[in-house]
Motif scaffolding. Structure first.
Motif, short mmCIF file in Angstrom:
data_model
loop_
_atom_site.label_atom_id
_atom_site.label_comp_id
_atom_site.label_asym_id
_atom_site.label_seq_id
_atom_site.Cartn_x
_atom_site.Cartn_y
_atom_site.Cartn_z
N LEU A 33 19.50 15.91 8.87
CA LEU A 33 20.77 16.08 8.39
C LEU A 33 20.75 18.05 8.63
CD1 LEU A 33 23.90 16.27 7.44
CD2 LEU A 33 22.92 16.02 5.27
N SER A 34 19.70 18.37 8.11
CA SER A 34 19.58 19.82 8.19
C SER A 34 19.37 20.34 9.48
CB SER A 34 18.28 20.13 7.28
OG SER A 34 18.14 21.78 7.28
N GLY A 35 18.59 19.61 10.35
CA GLY A 35 18.49 20.04 11.70
C GLY A 35 19.88 20.10 12.42
N ARG A 36 20.59 18.85 12.29
CA ARG A 36 21.88 18.80 12.79
C ARG A 36 23.11 19.92 12.31
NH1 ARG A 36 24.31 13.97 14.61
NH2 ARG A 36 26.46 14.28 15.62
N ARG A 37 23.00 20.26 11.23
CA ARG A 37 23.83 21.25 10.66
C ARG A 37 23.45 22.71 11.11
NH1 ARG A 37 23.73 19.79 4.19
NH2 ARG A 37 25.45 18.43 4.35
N GLU A 38 22.10 22.78 11.47
CA GLU A 38 21.68 24.07 12.11
C GLU A 38 22.01 24.20 13.73
OE1 GLU A 38 17.23 26.59 12.90
OE2 GLU A 38 17.31 24.53 11.59
N THR A 39 21.78 23.00 14.30
CA THR A 39 22.25 23.02 15.74
C THR A 39 23.79 23.24 15.86
OG1 THR A 39 20.49 21.52 16.18
CG2 THR A 39 22.18 21.58 17.88
N ASN A 40 24.67 22.55 15.08
CA ASN A 40 25.99 22.66 15.13
C ASN A 40 26.45 24.13 14.92
OD1 ASN A 40 26.26 19.93 15.52
ND2 ASN A 40 26.85 19.60 13.35
N VAL A 63 13.01 28.28 26.50
CA VAL A 63 14.43 28.85 25.87
C VAL A 63 14.37 28.59 24.39
CG1 VAL A 63 16.91 28.38 25.93
CG2 VAL A 63 15.63 28.49 27.82
N THR A 64 14.53 29.29 23.55
CA THR A 64 14.64 29.21 21.93
C THR A 64 15.92 28.46 21.67
OG1 THR A 64 15.48 31.22 21.42
CG2 THR A 64 13.17 31.22 21.89
N SER A 65 15.51 27.82 20.40
CA SER A 65 16.75 27.18 19.75
C SER A 65 18.08 28.07 19.58
CB SER A 65 16.22 26.62 18.41
OG SER A 65 15.89 27.55 17.48
N GLN A 66 17.74 29.43 19.24
CA GLN A 66 18.81 30.37 19.25
C GLN A 66 19.27 30.72 20.46
OE1 GLN A 66 19.86 31.23 16.29
NE2 GLN A 66 18.40 30.12 15.24
N GLU A 67 18.66 30.58 21.52
CA GLU A 67 19.32 30.76 22.82
C GLU A 67 20.13 29.72 23.63
OE1 GLU A 67 15.67 33.96 24.23
OE2 GLU A 67 15.83 31.85 25.01
N GLN A 68 19.87 28.63 22.96
CA GLN A 68 20.69 27.37 23.45
C GLN A 68 22.10 27.53 23.28
OE1 GLN A 68 19.35 24.31 24.81
NE2 GLN A 68 17.56 23.77 23.79
N TRP A 69 22.93 26.93 24.54
CA TRP A 69 24.34 27.08 24.53
C TRP A 69 24.71 28.42 24.75
CZ3 TRP A 69 25.72 22.25 25.15
CH2 TRP A 69 25.13 21.24 24.64
N PRO A 201 28.77 18.77 22.52
CA PRO A 201 28.51 17.68 21.78
C PRO A 201 29.25 17.54 20.57
CG PRO A 201 26.64 19.20 21.41
CD PRO A 201 27.55 19.56 22.56
N HIS A 202 29.64 16.60 19.80
CA HIS A 202 30.57 16.37 18.76
C HIS A 202 29.88 17.11 17.45
CE1 HIS A 202 33.30 13.69 20.30
NE2 HIS A 202 32.22 12.92 21.04
N LEU A 203 30.57 18.07 16.90
CA LEU A 203 29.90 18.78 15.84
C LEU A 203 30.23 18.31 14.34
CD1 LEU A 203 30.96 22.38 17.17
CD2 LEU A 203 29.01 21.34 17.77
N ASP A 204 29.82 17.21 14.41
CA ASP A 204 29.97 16.66 13.10
C ASP A 204 28.57 16.38 12.50
OD1 ASP A 204 28.79 14.40 14.38
OD2 ASP A 204 30.52 13.19 14.61
#
Length: 276
Positions: A33-40, A63-69, A201-204
């Protein structure tokens, strides 16, 4: 009593093991859940940023997680000779494939471009002709994506098809050095036809919180069940003891006259007793 102790100890150990496993599963769901919230949050933040030149974010480093999208632009010409069909993909509620076409920049850099989603054909499935890209010099706007990881059977292309997009594995198979990661196209000039951009992706938050609560509830139920079981055993033992005590207590008996004797015999017996 010894058998009860053995039963209680065995049940306690079982509940402890199950409880630890279920608590760990609940913590794992909270971690997801924490990872999902961070990604969203990263998607929401990066999606609203203006496009930048692709080389400011992508290069030899992963590519880092902060550079994604992050939205970027890239200009070059498509290399259709090394085009791949990425199978078993979905876009919103549709199943199908994606078309991965390298683009070669003016300075000779090779970058993988996910040109878009192709819905599965009701007649031919994924075995259908891939829409061609625009010819000549093309400017692509899209989102930066990191390499997808999995087994070699999924990352290594076979007969122009692949399941996961990994620039290192694809480059090794094709003998080309690609920039790490890839770009998911949202638009291009000149425009292409036949493909639709990948949707965000759905941001839920998904079901992770409810799953975590369920695992913690299962742990509580197991502990309460153990308490109820031991309490029931103790009560049953107390009832058996009380019943055994009642059975071992002696009862007094009182002699009563024989009701089957006749009144005359009774009187004679009473007279003899008086004379004596």
């Amino acid at each position: 009593m010894k058998k009860l102790w053995v039963r209680w100890v065995a049940m306690t150990l079982l509940v402890m093991v199950l409880g630890l496993v279920m608590v760990r599963l609940g913590e794992w769901q909270l971690h997801r859940l924490s990872g999902r919230r961070e990604t969203n949050e990263i998607i929401r933040t990066n999606e609203n940023k203006p496009p930048v030149e692709w080389s400011t974010l992508m290069g030899e480093h992963p590519v880092t997680s902060q550079e994604q999208w992050r939205p970027v632009t890239i200009t070059g010409s498509f290399d259709t000779a090394h085009e791949l069909q990425v199978r078993y993909r979905s876009n919103s509620d549709d199943d199908g494939s994606e078309v991965l076409t390298p683009i070669v920049t003016e300075d000779g850099q090779h970058v993988l471009i996910d040109r878009g989603f192709l819905k599965r054909s009701s007649r031919n499935g994924d075995d259908q002709a891939l829409p061609p890209p625009p010819s000549g010099t093309v400017t692509v706007t899209g989102r930066v994506k990191g390499n997808e990881h999995g087994k070699a059977t999924a990352t290594d292309p076979v007969q122009g098809k692949v399941r996961l997009i990994n620039s290192e594995a694809i480059g090794k198979a094709q003998g080309i050095t690609y920039v790490n990661g890839y770009i998911s196209a949202t638009s291009m000039v000149p425009a292409q036809t036949g493909l639709v951009p990948e949707e965000l992706p759905h941001l839920d938050e998904g079901p992770h919180l409810s799953y975590a609560i369920q695992w913690f509830c299962f742990t509580a139920i197991a502990l309460i069940g153990l308490f109820v079981l031991i309490r029931g055993d103790v009560k049953d033992r107390q009832k058996r003891r009380a019943k055994a005590n009642r059975s071992s207590t002696p009862t007094e008996t009182i002699d009563e006259p024989d009701s089957s004797a006749s009144p005359k015999e009774s009187q004679t017996t009473d007279a003899r007793t008086s004379a004596t």
